[in-house]
Design an enzyme around this catalytic site. Structure first.
Site, PDB file in Angstrom:
ATOM      1  N   GLU A 262       0.808  -1.215   0.000  1.00 15.95           N
ATOM      2  CA  GLU A 262       0.000   0.000   0.000  1.00 15.95           C
ATOM      3  C   GLU A 262       0.845   1.271   0.000  1.00 15.95           C
ATOM      4  O   GLU A 262       0.768   2.091   0.918  1.00 15.95           O
ATOM      5  CB  GLU A 262      -0.977  -0.026   1.193  1.00 15.95           C
ATOM      6  CG  GLU A 262      -1.985  -1.163   1.081  1.00 15.95           C
ATOM      7  CD  GLU A 262      -2.985  -1.238   2.229  1.00 15.95           C
ATOM      8  OE1 GLU A 262      -2.674  -0.728   3.308  1.00 15.95           O
ATOM      9  OE2 GLU A 262      -4.056  -1.810   2.026  1.00 15.95           O
ATOM     10  N   ASP A 341      -8.483  -9.047   4.212  1.00 14.02           N
ATOM     11  CA  ASP A 341      -8.176  -7.958   5.133  1.00 14.02           C
ATOM     12  C   ASP A 341      -9.223  -7.833   6.232  1.00 14.02           C
ATOM     13  O   ASP A 341     -10.044  -6.921   6.199  1.00 14.02           O
ATOM     14  CB  ASP A 341      -8.077  -6.637   4.360  1.00 14.02           C
ATOM     15  CG  ASP A 341      -7.516  -5.509   5.224  1.00 14.02           C
ATOM     16  OD1 ASP A 341      -7.016  -5.798   6.329  1.00 14.02           O
ATOM     17  OD2 ASP A 341      -7.578  -4.348   4.784  1.00 14.02           O
ATOM     18  N   GLU A 369     -12.481  -2.364  12.220  1.00 15.85           N
ATOM     19  CA  GLU A 369     -12.496  -1.638  10.949  1.00 15.85           C
ATOM     20  C   GLU A 369     -13.640  -2.073  10.030  1.00 15.85           C
ATOM     21  O   GLU A 369     -14.394  -1.235   9.543  1.00 15.85           O
ATOM     22  CB  GLU A 369     -11.150  -1.822  10.241  1.00 15.85           C
ATOM     23  CG  GLU A 369     -11.092  -1.127   8.893  1.00 15.85           C
ATOM     24  CD  GLU A 369      -9.731  -1.260   8.215  1.00 15.85           C
ATOM     25  OE1 GLU A 369      -8.825  -1.859   8.813  1.00 15.85           O
ATOM     26  OE2 GLU A 369      -9.592  -0.758   7.094  1.00 15.85           O
TER      27      GLU A 369
END
Lengths: 647, 647
Positions: A262, A341, A369
């Protein structure tokens, strides 16, 4: 221990006073060099009971014994009780466990336990930025940093260290894995001295610090023109800088590295392997007994959605499996539990079964998240139990690797500077459960949830059962009204909260469901992208075959027509509708269940959790309607049961 | 006029030197009190020609004449040329027009024109925030503000004022209609003195300033506890504060107000009407000849997507039409050209035909928020010509209201502190065209585009034709690869650039296409939401009937099946596919056309426009593929011509 003032406060998390417990007259005995532990025990009992009546007739003996270093034993004696530890830290763990069991209302005469952790490293990862913002933080700002420097309340740090030690955490990485130019400097002055001061606060609790380092630190911190891990100057930089670090903090645990991931720099930018990168840094800390935790979250985050060959879940295996056996002894590959993820539901990462000669850490995410962001209730213990008991090879569960290939259990934490640490007070349960399963992966979600409720609250059995049921069902409820069957995502971009069915459908993040008029999902079988080939054969066959694939992962592994018949005979489409209607209904039931707890839990907790459950209900209804409308618009097929789907 | 140095610079916009034009020997004559205009004329000629050879034999006479105040006349005489104005400002306009016609290569003997603007107020709206950021700005930061205060380059302001005067602009509102607590203070010290200084720079150019005011200024600036427009204290606040403003700036033009709109306060919060709000503020500036521009962009921006009754385009009419005739004389209702929000294609707002006793401003957006953001080429002149010639009642075009109900033409500007003012140099053409059509709505897009090319560049006829063709086709091209047929939006939320077909589909902004497996669009006919009923009967019938509804607005007014046969026999779906494939191809053709202009336009312009056209091509392909895939996934129907649609 200033916060031992005897009021219930969410700040104490699971270290609460218990007003209805009878104090036991006793005298604590411990050798002179166990002063700190003696004091922790004393203060813990005072917090719990309000006072300790001194009595020579009953002795609470704290002692070292011939146990594994971090192990402890709790043993009732004729006129006393013995807490023994294989080391000071082991003894401290014993004391906290003893206090927790007392807090849960257990009779001191019946408390007996002998316990040692299955893995050496049980680690919390903070994603705190030095500006004070926490990436994916849902409980306020950092309690380490503010305004690009260390800025903390010492009392809060000590309270936090105690809380973490009480569940067996022995390593804490204090800064975000997305290291920026400021935090890259944590391994150098002026920050290093501050880091050493912070480490000193954690040290008595058996907790060693780590920092996330920037792979390009040789350039950013060292002023070099390269970060090539095979460059002599780069090696020298890491050695010299690590010497400085270990001179200041001799028991420093090591570095955490997110490289080639990323938009972060990494060895591949220099034509080197992940092993080249990890080993260069590891060699620098090896002389000091330091470790390098090297994240395997490496994938192409600039994928073109038109590209159907690239399949993101396959990336970590492709990068790391071929390097098995080439990492230095003090490198630990840190692998997210699933291949994508931290979704609500994913299979277990195929790296766990395929790395045979590499030390591994499993990485969980306590920060919610993708799992409700500490607004919606989501007991991660339930998910973790499933993950840990997942078959990863013939007859072999993931947790069987604990103490074998898996030498560390890590998690991104859910804490911040909110008074209750975790935003949603019930999310404390996830933090508690993490420490406990990292210590002992055989604990069930039900056990963990009950433990936390009992030691945290003073409520009756009905209250316990109500909360237990809420937490145990919470994961299934959240899953059912969001993106079930392993399809994942469908969330709002960036925020990752709330529905957006096509939110990641045309983006560059590699996360596509490709829903069309007749079908949804990506074929990840051996005839599709080939992802299942990354698993041992028995699993590959199981996942390949739509009839043996676990139904809850159906849309992770298969592209499925809406008229596909599920095991119970419903079509996939009807399953989707049912799941969303029922999930939203269950979210309402959660709120109703909580409302029965008024006056059975402290009012501040009652109010703040209720407010969140209301937000959850709004969120659940929005998910229900957007997802149902999305599929209705795609198919034109109504709900069998005639419930309202909006146009 | 320091930038009259004789080099081509994008900074000069359309006020460029012309190296191949022969200078004419002449002598400028003007009365003493016309010094400033004399000087502007002199400097303009020097910039154009490089020098003026003095000759008593040919006189360029600047004089006042008995014309309408802002009118001018250009008249060739036997041995000279006369520029006359009905006022100093009129004369100045004449001078700039004369210079521009010379710049376009016209023969001085043949320049003859008599012109007066059709509306009194031709106004630029800046959406500049005082922190320097421009809302929907695509050409850098504010050249008025920085760091929450006035901070400008005086030379740049003068250059800007000249540029605006040269196209007939006579009012400039310098701050964002979304007024915050800082900019609310523009009408008070310490900012007011700075505002007065800025106003003095614009004054010689005939430009009067306005500011956007906060409806809640009585509370924010005045410290009152209410902003209720019927409250005596509130009225007193506006009067007192306006007296202060006009004492400092006697020719101040007035206030612009965005009230009850997108989270802004307004009269409705106090149970008052829009007229109550506008009239209270208008009464405060009336004694000084001031105006209040009151925006009609009032709608429910917290709509639930499930709600199919509320139809956003109907909102402005509902709020304002019933109040026709109740606004004070110095209130001007500022109405966006279309009923939604500056989309690529919308019908004309029904307010224009329905307000009979209210003074109106039409508001355009030069800033390309939804029209390519000054990356993609989009000639707004083309759109404006269509809008202005749209029939709004039997046999009556919108532009016929100019000088009648429509007394002002306003636009959100596309400028910033980029050296070329507008980011994309070709976007200067939109700024130029705006001033010109605000002055004279009978000018065609073709005339405007050609004028701008000719006075801006020195290129051959082929170069002119190439650019002209690019600009004239640009709007159709952009429309065809984005969201054609009046469907609108389908853009990325917040940024409003790039495709996101469902991006606004489940949001609270009231902008839904409701695409399903078989049809797309919202039925806004008299049998649907009833929006068409807001138009005069002849138009209502025209829009209601799918066969008489202009095809380019098909999906604005109707919900249409994908298999609906368009006028040329294609299905709607095939039209969509064709439109997107062809649009992307045309975007490529634009780039190729521009490439033929190398060495025919200045190199800096060539390079920067080329770079943008490349970005446009990427954007067009992304639009093409996402939109086509979206409809293919919904329908399962392939492109007739077998072109690639991604899954």
């Amino acid at each position: 221990m200033e916060h031992t003032r005897r009021i219930y406060s969410e700040y104490n998390a699971w270290l609460q006073p218990k007003f209805y417990l009878a104090s036991k007259a006793l005298r604590i005995r411990a050798d002179f060099d166990l002063d700190f532990i003696h004091q922790e025990c004393h203060l813990g009992l005072i917090r719990l009971w309000g006072e300790i009546q001194d009595s020579a007739a009953y002795t609470l003996q704290l002692k070292m014994d011939d146990l594994e270093p971090e192990a402890f034993s709790l043993t009732p004696l004729i006129n006393g009780f013995e807490i023994a530890g294989g080391s000071k830290t082991g003894l401290l763990y014993g004391v906290y466990r003893f206090l927790n069991r007392l807090a849960a209302g257990e009779n001191i005469e019946k408390i007996q336990e002998r316990s040692a952790p299955q893995v050496d490293y049980r680690i919390i990862n903070h994603w705190d930025n030095m500006d004070g913002h926490i990436e994916r933080g849902y409980a306020g700002h950092s309690f380490f940093f503010h305004n690009h420097k260390f800025d903390y309340d010492e009392e809060r740090i000590i309270t936090y260290a105690r809380m973490m030690a009480s569940i067996g955490i022995n390593g804490i990485c204090i800064n975000n894995v997305n290291v920026n130019k400021v935090s890259a400097g944590l391994i150098a002055e002026p920050h290093l001295s501050d880091l050493a001061e912070l480490a000193a606060l954690f040290r008595p609790f058996g907790i060693r610090l780590l920092v996330s380092v920037h792979f390009d630190a040789p350039m950013i911190v060292g002023g070099l023109t390269t970060s090539d891990p095979l460059d002599a100057g780069v090696k020298e930089f890491w050695q010299a800088q690590s010497t400085v670090v270990y001179t200041k903090i001799p028991d420093f645990l090591g570095y955490l590295v997110k490289a080639d991931s990323e938009f972060r720099g990494g060895p591949e930018a220099f034509g080197r392997t992940q092993a080249d990168g990890a080993n260069t840094i590891a060699a620098a800390v090896a002389p000091f007994g330091g470790l390098v935790f090297w994240r395997c979250f490496v994938y192409n985050c600039q994928q073109d959605w038109r590209d159907q060959q690239t399949d993101r879940p396959m990336a970590a295996y492709k990068h790391f499996q071929p390097l098995d056996g080439t990492f230095d002894e003090n490198v630990i590959l840190q692998i997210k539990n699933g291949p994508v993820d931290f979704q609500t539901r994913e299979p277990v990462s195929p790296l766990f079964s395929s790395l045979k000669n590499t030390r591994e850490a499993i990485e969980f995410q306590i920060a919610q998240e993708y799992t409700g962001q500490q607004i919606d209730l989501f007991s991660l213990a339930v998910q973790w139990e499933e993950i840990l008991t997942t078959e990863i090879d013939k007859g072999k569960q993931l947790k069987s690797l604990f103490g074998q290939e898996i030498v560390a259990v890590t998690a991104v934490t859910n804490t911040g500077n909110n008074m209750n640490w975790t935003g949603n007070t019930l999310a404390q349960c996830n933090l508690y459960a993490f420490g406990r399963i990292a210590w002992n992966p055989d604990l069930t979600a039900k056990e963990l949830i009950r433990e936390w409720i009992q030691i945290t609250f003073e409520t009756n059995e009905l209250g316990c059962l109500t909360m237990e049921e809420m937490l145990l069902t919470s994961r299934g409820i959240y899953e059912s009204y969001t993106a079930p069957l392993g399809i994942g995502f469908m969330v709002n971009p960036n925020s990752h909260y709330g529905p957006n069915v096509d939110g990641y459908e045309f983006s560059h993040w590699g996360t596509y469901h490709r829903a069309s008029f007749d079908a949804i999902g990506v074929d990840r079988t051996s005839k599709g992208t080939g992802f299942t080939l990354q698993y041992p054969e028995s699993l590959q066959r199981k996942y390949d075959d739509i009839t043996s694939c676990p139904e809850e992962l159906l849309l992770f592994f298969h592209r499925v027509r809406y008229d596909y018949k599920m095991k119970d005979g419903r079509t996939l489409l009807q399953y989707m509708y049912d799941s969303h209607f029922e999930g939203a209904q269950q979210a309402e039931a959660l709120l109703q269940a909580w409302e029965t707890l008024e006056n059975r839990v402290p009012q501040e907790t009652f109010n703040s959790v209720k407010e969140r459950l209301k937000r959850q209900l709004r969120n659940a209804r929005e998910w229900r309607d957007q997802v149902n409308t999305y599929f209705y618009r795609k198919t034109g097929i109504n709900d069998d049961k005639g419930r309202q789907i909006y146009m």
